[in-house]
Design a protein around this motif. Structure first.
Motif, short mmCIF file in Angstrom:
data_model
loop_
_atom_site.label_atom_id
_atom_site.label_comp_id
_atom_site.label_asym_id
_atom_site.label_seq_id
_atom_site.Cartn_x
_atom_site.Cartn_y
_atom_site.Cartn_z
N TYR A 75 17.28 44.15 40.31
CA TYR A 75 16.01 44.44 39.65
C TYR A 75 16.23 44.94 38.23
O TYR A 75 17.31 45.42 37.86
CB TYR A 75 15.22 45.48 40.44
CG TYR A 75 15.81 46.88 40.38
CD1 TYR A 75 15.45 47.78 39.37
CD2 TYR A 75 16.74 47.30 41.33
CE1 TYR A 75 16.01 49.05 39.31
CE2 TYR A 75 17.29 48.56 41.28
CZ TYR A 75 16.92 49.44 40.26
OH TYR A 75 17.48 50.69 40.20
N TYR A 76 15.17 44.81 37.44
CA TYR A 76 15.12 45.40 36.10
C TYR A 76 13.71 45.95 35.90
O TYR A 76 12.73 45.30 36.27
CB TYR A 76 15.41 44.36 35.02
CG TYR A 76 15.30 44.93 33.61
CD1 TYR A 76 16.34 45.66 33.06
CD2 TYR A 76 14.14 44.74 32.87
CE1 TYR A 76 16.24 46.20 31.79
CE2 TYR A 76 14.03 45.28 31.59
CZ TYR A 76 15.09 46.00 31.05
OH TYR A 76 14.97 46.54 29.79
N GLN A 77 13.60 47.15 35.33
CA GLN A 77 12.28 47.74 35.12
C GLN A 77 12.24 48.51 33.81
O GLN A 77 13.27 48.94 33.28
CB GLN A 77 11.91 48.68 36.28
CG GLN A 77 12.79 49.92 36.38
CD GLN A 77 12.42 50.77 37.58
OE1 GLN A 77 12.06 50.25 38.65
NE2 GLN A 77 12.53 52.08 37.44
N THR A 87 14.34 52.63 30.87
CA THR A 87 14.73 51.34 31.44
C THR A 87 15.75 51.58 32.55
O THR A 87 16.48 52.57 32.53
CB THR A 87 15.34 50.39 30.39
OG1 THR A 87 16.48 51.02 29.79
CG2 THR A 87 14.32 50.06 29.31
N PHE A 110 18.22 49.27 35.71
CA PHE A 110 18.58 48.04 36.43
C PHE A 110 19.50 48.43 37.58
O PHE A 110 20.15 49.49 37.56
CB PHE A 110 19.27 47.04 35.50
CG PHE A 110 20.57 47.54 34.91
CD1 PHE A 110 21.78 47.34 35.57
CD2 PHE A 110 20.57 48.22 33.70
CE1 PHE A 110 22.97 47.81 35.03
CE2 PHE A 110 21.75 48.68 33.15
CZ PHE A 110 22.95 48.48 33.81
N ASN A 135 8.18 45.52 36.26
CA ASN A 135 9.36 45.40 37.10
C ASN A 135 9.52 43.95 37.54
O ASN A 135 8.53 43.28 37.86
CB ASN A 135 9.22 46.33 38.32
CG ASN A 135 10.37 46.19 39.30
OD1 ASN A 135 10.47 45.23 40.04
ND2 ASN A 135 11.25 47.18 39.30
#
Length: 293
Positions: A248-250, A283, A285, A232
């Motif tokens: 955020y991006y994970q 995924t 975001f 993350n």
């Protein structure tokens, strides 16, 4: 492959970026975003993994829709910290393919159908972290914790095919995890990264209307063990000292090992075969707001 790329990126940033670290502040946050996941499992013809080696496999792809999450971070004066998170993903679109084989190595494919999909995900996790110091101008906080993720993936018919189908596959991934947080703060801007892995128990219950002699409401069950890795990256900016905006991006990947598939029939009998594997990748975001205190 995607997990390795994300983890490599996090480690590169961790070791190469020079930010001035400030004391961490406690935080309550809410966020909204968009998520996508894939899910794939197969079973063999018997408990030994033979006759054939792949009897049936289900592939859910592009399970996507909006998600909401929230959490709290709290740092104690003795370097200890805690973090609690919860999230909900509404799966509004997706496709699922159901294939059956009579021969080994996916030979003699006698059933191959696609259906619409939908469903939901629920995630809860908790972790305890500890500040061990500064590395490459990032505050480093190893953590240990517990995670619970539940997913309901559906098979949905339409007016032309299996109108009243509505079969479901409900999964649970739960267990301990450990990882590393890296936090860099300078002026009003901050960047937070984490990567983690865990050993989990995996179970799934299915309601399968595709096969008439399967029992309802539980048609078959899967039981085994699994692992999960995730990464993350989150960036934020603080306004008016107490309001933080963030994005955020994970990415998450999990694999379940060989286990047991137990089918339940309307006459009360059961049959055990081998669960070959379960694999999932997701995924997400999004963006949100935090209150700092």
């Amino acid at each position: 492959m995607y997990c390795r790329k994300i983890i490599s990126l996090l480690l590169f940033l961790l070791c190469s970026t020079a930010f001035c670290v400030k004391a961490q502040r406690n935080e309550i946050r809410v966020a909204a975003g968009y998520g996508r996941s894939d899910l794939h499992w197969s079973i063999a013809g018997n408990i030994d993994g033979e006759d054939p080696d792949i009897l049936s496999e289900l592939v859910w792809s592009r399970l996507r829709g909006p998600l909401w999450n929230g959490g709290i971070r709290y740092y104690f004066k003795n370097r200890l910290g805690i973090e609690l998170n919860a999230g909900y993903h509404s799966i509004q679109q997706g496709r699922v393919t159901d294939r059956d084989y009579a021969g080994d190595h996916r030979q003699d494919n006698y059933y191959n159908e696609q259906f619409n999909s939908g469903g939901r995900d629920v995630l809860i996790d908790a972790a305890v972290n500890y500040n061990i110091g500064i590395l490459a101008d990032f505050q480093i906080r190893p953590f240990i914790g517990y995670t619970l993720k539940k997913q309901e993936a559906l098979l949905l018919g339409d007016e032309e095919k299996e109108k009243d189908l509505h079969s479901s596959y409900k999964t649970t991934w739960m267990g301990g995890r450990a990882g590393l947080n890296a936090i860099g703060v300078f002026n009003r801007f901050d960047i937070r990264m984490n990567c983690s892995g865990g050993l989990l128990n995996y179970k799934a219950d299915a309601l399968w209307n595709l096969i008439g002699n399967f029992a309802k409401t539980v048609s078959f069950r899967h039981r085994t063990h699994a692992y999960q890795v995730d990464g993350n990256i989150e960036m934020g900016y603080t306004f008016w000292k107490k309001i933080r905006v963030m994005g955020y991006y994970q990415i998450t990947h999990g694999d379940a090992w060989k286990g047991t598939d137990r089918a339940y029939y309307t006459d009360g009998s059961t049959i055990d075969t081998r669960l070959n594997w379960v694999t999932t990748t997701g995924t997400a975001f999004g963006a949100g707001l935090s209150y700092l205190f």
